[in-house]
Motif scaffolding. Sequence first.
Motif, PDB file in Angstrom:
ATOM      1  N   LYS A  78       0.820  -1.216   0.000  1.00  0.00           N
ATOM      2  CA  LYS A  78       0.000   0.000   0.000  1.00  0.00           C
ATOM      3  C   LYS A  78       0.851   1.263   0.000  1.00  0.00           C
ATOM      4  O   LYS A  78       1.902   1.304   0.619  1.00  0.00           O
ATOM      5  CB  LYS A  78      -0.879   0.017   1.259  1.00  0.00           C
ATOM      6  CG  LYS A  78      -2.260  -0.528   1.038  1.00  0.00           C
ATOM      7  CD  LYS A  78      -3.095  -0.152   2.249  1.00  0.00           C
ATOM      8  CE  LYS A  78      -4.529  -0.582   2.079  1.00  0.00           C
ATOM      9  NZ  LYS A  78      -5.269  -0.332   3.321  1.00  0.00           N
ATOM     10  N   VAL A  79       0.364   2.293  -0.647  1.00  0.00           N
ATOM     11  CA  VAL A  79       1.047   3.593  -0.615  1.00  0.00           C
ATOM     12  C   VAL A  79       0.726   4.258   0.724  1.00  0.00           C
ATOM     13  O   VAL A  79      -0.419   4.305   1.154  1.00  0.00           O
ATOM     14  CB  VAL A  79       0.541   4.498  -1.769  1.00  0.00           C
ATOM     15  CG1 VAL A  79       1.350   5.796  -1.801  1.00  0.00           C
ATOM     16  CG2 VAL A  79       0.637   3.760  -3.093  1.00  0.00           C
ATOM     17  N   GLU A  80       1.777   4.749   1.421  1.00  0.00           N
ATOM     18  CA  GLU A  80       1.587   5.428   2.707  1.00  0.00           C
ATOM     19  C   GLU A  80       0.877   6.758   2.504  1.00  0.00           C
ATOM     20  O   GLU A  80       1.234   7.544   1.637  1.00  0.00           O
ATOM     21  CB  GLU A  80       2.948   5.690   3.358  1.00  0.00           C
ATOM     22  CG  GLU A  80       3.525   4.485   4.075  1.00  0.00           C
ATOM     23  CD  GLU A  80       2.920   4.297   5.453  1.00  0.00           C
ATOM     24  OE1 GLU A  80       2.812   5.303   6.192  1.00  0.00           O
ATOM     25  OE2 GLU A  80       2.551   3.150   5.780  1.00  0.00           O
ATOM     26  N   VAL A  81      -0.179   7.011   3.344  1.00  0.00           N
ATOM     27  CA  VAL A  81      -0.858   8.303   3.263  1.00  0.00           C
ATOM     28  C   VAL A  81      -0.160   9.272   4.212  1.00  0.00           C
ATOM     29  O   VAL A  81       0.238   8.902   5.308  1.00  0.00           O
ATOM     30  CB  VAL A  81      -2.337   8.178   3.673  1.00  0.00           C
ATOM     31  CG1 VAL A  81      -3.075   9.490   3.421  1.00  0.00           C
ATOM     32  CG2 VAL A  81      -2.992   7.042   2.915  1.00  0.00           C
ATOM     33  N   LYS A  82      -0.031  10.515   3.763  1.00  0.00           N
ATOM     34  CA  LYS A  82       0.640  11.516   4.584  1.00  0.00           C
ATOM     35  C   LYS A  82      -0.184  11.807   5.837  1.00  0.00           C
ATOM     36  O   LYS A  82      -1.401  11.915   5.780  1.00  0.00           O
ATOM     37  CB  LYS A  82       0.785  12.792   3.756  1.00  0.00           C
ATOM     38  CG  LYS A  82       1.749  13.788   4.336  1.00  0.00           C
ATOM     39  CD  LYS A  82       1.919  14.958   3.362  1.00  0.00           C
ATOM     40  CE  LYS A  82       1.914  16.259   4.128  1.00  0.00           C
ATOM     41  NZ  LYS A  82       1.431  17.394   3.353  1.00  0.00           N
ATOM     42  N   TRP A  94      -4.086   6.680  16.580  1.00  0.00           N
ATOM     43  CA  TRP A  94      -5.237   6.333  15.743  1.00  0.00           C
ATOM     44  C   TRP A  94      -5.142   7.074  14.425  1.00  0.00           C
ATOM     45  O   TRP A  94      -4.480   8.098  14.340  1.00  0.00           O
ATOM     46  CB  TRP A  94      -6.508   6.753  16.494  1.00  0.00           C
ATOM     47  CG  TRP A  94      -7.760   6.594  15.688  1.00  0.00           C
ATOM     48  CD1 TRP A  94      -8.497   5.454  15.549  1.00  0.00           C
ATOM     49  CD2 TRP A  94      -8.401   7.589  14.891  1.00  0.00           C
ATOM     50  NE1 TRP A  94      -9.558   5.678  14.721  1.00  0.00           N
ATOM     51  CE2 TRP A  94      -9.531   6.983  14.304  1.00  0.00           C
ATOM     52  CE3 TRP A  94      -8.136   8.930  14.605  1.00  0.00           C
ATOM     53  CZ2 TRP A  94     -10.393   7.661  13.449  1.00  0.00           C
ATOM     54  CZ3 TRP A  94      -8.992   9.610  13.764  1.00  0.00           C
ATOM     55  CH2 TRP A  94     -10.113   8.986  13.192  1.00  0.00           C
ATOM     56  N   GLY A  95      -5.792   6.547  13.409  1.00  0.00           N
ATOM     57  CA  GLY A  95      -5.944   7.301  12.166  1.00  0.00           C
ATOM     58  C   GLY A  95      -5.075   6.819  11.017  1.00  0.00           C
ATOM     59  O   GLY A  95      -5.034   7.464   9.973  1.00  0.00           O
ATOM     60  N   ASP A  96      -4.379   5.683  11.183  1.00  0.00           N
ATOM     61  CA  ASP A  96      -3.576   5.156  10.070  1.00  0.00           C
ATOM     62  C   ASP A  96      -4.482   4.853   8.887  1.00  0.00           C
ATOM     63  O   ASP A  96      -5.583   4.335   9.057  1.00  0.00           O
ATOM     64  CB  ASP A  96      -2.875   3.845  10.488  1.00  0.00           C
ATOM     65  CG  ASP A  96      -1.660   4.138  11.358  1.00  0.00           C
ATOM     66  OD1 ASP A  96      -1.307   5.330  11.474  1.00  0.00           O
ATOM     67  OD2 ASP A  96      -1.098   3.182  11.918  1.00  0.00           O
ATOM     68  N   GLY A  97      -3.996   5.186   7.718  1.00  0.00           N
ATOM     69  CA  GLY A  97      -4.721   4.795   6.514  1.00  0.00           C
ATOM     70  C   GLY A  97      -5.879   5.704   6.145  1.00  0.00           C
ATOM     71  O   GLY A  97      -6.581   5.445   5.175  1.00  0.00           O
ATOM     72  N   LEU A  98      -6.105   6.793   6.898  1.00  0.00           N
ATOM     73  CA  LEU A  98      -7.165   7.718   6.505  1.00  0.00           C
ATOM     74  C   LEU A  98      -6.671   8.623   5.380  1.00  0.00           C
ATOM     75  O   LEU A  98      -5.513   9.038   5.382  1.00  0.00           O
ATOM     76  CB  LEU A  98      -7.577   8.613   7.688  1.00  0.00           C
ATOM     77  CG  LEU A  98      -8.258   7.963   8.881  1.00  0.00           C
ATOM     78  CD1 LEU A  98      -8.699   9.051   9.853  1.00  0.00           C
ATOM     79  CD2 LEU A  98      -9.447   7.129   8.447  1.00  0.00           C
TER      80      LEU A  98
END
Length: 593
Positions: A78-82, A94-98
Amino acid sequence: MRRVTRISVLLICVIVYTLLYMTFIRHQESDKDKIQRPEDLEVLKRLEVIEDHVKKIAIEIRNEEAKKSDLLEKNVIKVEVKKLYPDSPLFRLWGDGLSEEEQKEAKKLFQDYGYNVFLSNRLPINRSIPDTRHQKCAEKIYPKDLPNISVVLIYLNEALSIIQRAIRSIIDRTPPHLLKEIILVDDYSSNADLKSGLDEYINLIHKEKPGMLKKVRHKRQMGLAKARISGWEAATGQVIAILDAHIEVHKQWAEPLLARIKADRTIVLSPVFDKVLFDTLEVLPYQPAAHAFDWALWCMYESFRPEWYTLNDPSEPGKSPSVMGILVADRQFLGEIGVLDEGMTIYGGENVELGIRVWLCGGSVEVVPCSKIAHIERAHKPYSPDLSKPMIRNALRVAEIWMDEYKSNVNIAWNLPFKDHGIDIGDVTERKKLREKLHCKPFKWYLENVYPLLDTWEDITGYGALKNDLQKDLCIDQGPVPGSVPIVYGCHYYGPQNCYLNRNGEIYIGGIKSHKYNSNRCLMDSGSGSTPTLNDCKNGFNMQWNFSQGTSIINKNTNRCLEIAQGEDSYYYLVLQKCTGQKWRIQHAVKEF
Ligand SMILES: *[C@@H]1O[C@H](CO)[C@@H](O)[C@H](O)[C@H]1NC(C)=O
Ligand SMILES: *[C@@H]1O[C@H](CO)[C@@H](O)[C@H](O)[C@H]1NC(C)=O
Ligand SMILES: *[C@@H]1O[C@H](CO)[C@@H](O)[C@H](O)[C@H]1NC(C)=O
Ligand SMILES: [Mn+2]
């Protein structure tokens, strides 16, 4: 880290956490919503660090597992979201992948409410929570013919999904024949989703349970005490539970409370709260403890009385000096003893007032371990950002009505003048009349029989800033923390500069403890060198000083004086030396001493 080592680190963390927690509940001071004293913050911080650590490791393990299966499934990475808000407490754990959009939305909702509304909106309204009761609770059998209960939920700008979850949990986890109604008291919220959204939800519930929900909305903000009174006025059940709206009740929460009130209608009860983390909304179990307060009337957890520990049964109710805010009582009995003090404003003190009044006027207060309620501890609160102003006012009001010859301890705790503090506490004649009408006992009885751990401070003779006549803009200060070397410093009159004198001639510097099990830090002349030190008053020597208002401060053993001296750098230092006749004054004298 290999998985096995990680799990053992996790285990060690949990053990350390539990140990620290046990110390914590003894000293901790918060009502779930109230501010902590600095000394408790220290423990709290340590707890939080460990908690974070545990959570991080747990999340790492989970993430790794998830990643593995993800990779197996899709065979891609997966591409990491900033991360847009790395410093926000919401996104610490919390909030990984949002997506960026989602992060913005979550952040905005968090700012408005002080907890994770973005997540709350996505969790099932009827989510299950772990059964955190002592195992003995599940084995208890309660009578069938218990009194019925009206549940009052108080809120101010609460998120809709949070209120919905509170309502759902109460309906699902209270036996239907015992649940009389749920009363929603809105202390003049301004958020839009509580208007039509809540009404729609009420209509939905009413298809299944006609008439179950009643709404009381204030036309202006009236504060916590009045909101609770409005709920009481609207209720019709035999028993009333007044709760916050950011809660979920646990399985079988009502039966142990109702059984207790059936046995004795003069007992006012509190369930045990579990903590719901404001970010992940996970439930963290809390152990049962008594609810109490210090002389500033901040709430804190306290150990139960020795008899409770002798029982050796953690599922048994324990007597408690007061409640933290959430309360359950026989509706009519609560009315007979005056519900709550309508003269309280905004926030704070009303729970302590109730505890004292119940005990002094014919009832008692208990915490019931088998009744558990999960309660969100917000990151920030909806009432005014500085709660100390209303808190002082309400505390002085409680003192004036209830505390007799001990009332000035509240002045001492807040560093207000002994007489004429100049703060308007409202009209107290009605409440004083009530006290007379009910033939309530004197406060001394409460101190001796209900809350003997509270120090009576009867030996205090002076308090506040301690200043030398030579330099009136300098105050004695506890100095850098941790440390034991007091200094003189520009006067700011906050905690580190609060000094106290007692009849023994001891001088506490940097604060005074409300409880007998804590000790103060006393000014000491170690006998050598010229530097004064601070030491636990119970362990030290050379701690008695000859001092009265406007005289020198002379050590009774060494005969040296506490004085100030200018160093080569032109700063003033606090020194012990042969007396040169310097004189000191303390801000507030209890009487001539
Ligand atoms: C929640 O409600 C849904 C729909 O009514 C139901 O299917 C589900 O089993 C419930 N979940 C729990 C945990 O009770
Ligand atoms: C609940 O208690 C009230 C007050 O005693 C009583 O009048 C009412 O009948 C009870 N309601 C139910 C449903 O048991
Ligand atoms: C304290 O000081 C006063 C004078 O400053 C003196 O009269 C008195 O005897 C002293 N008391 C003690 C216990 O040293
Ligand atoms: Mn709360």
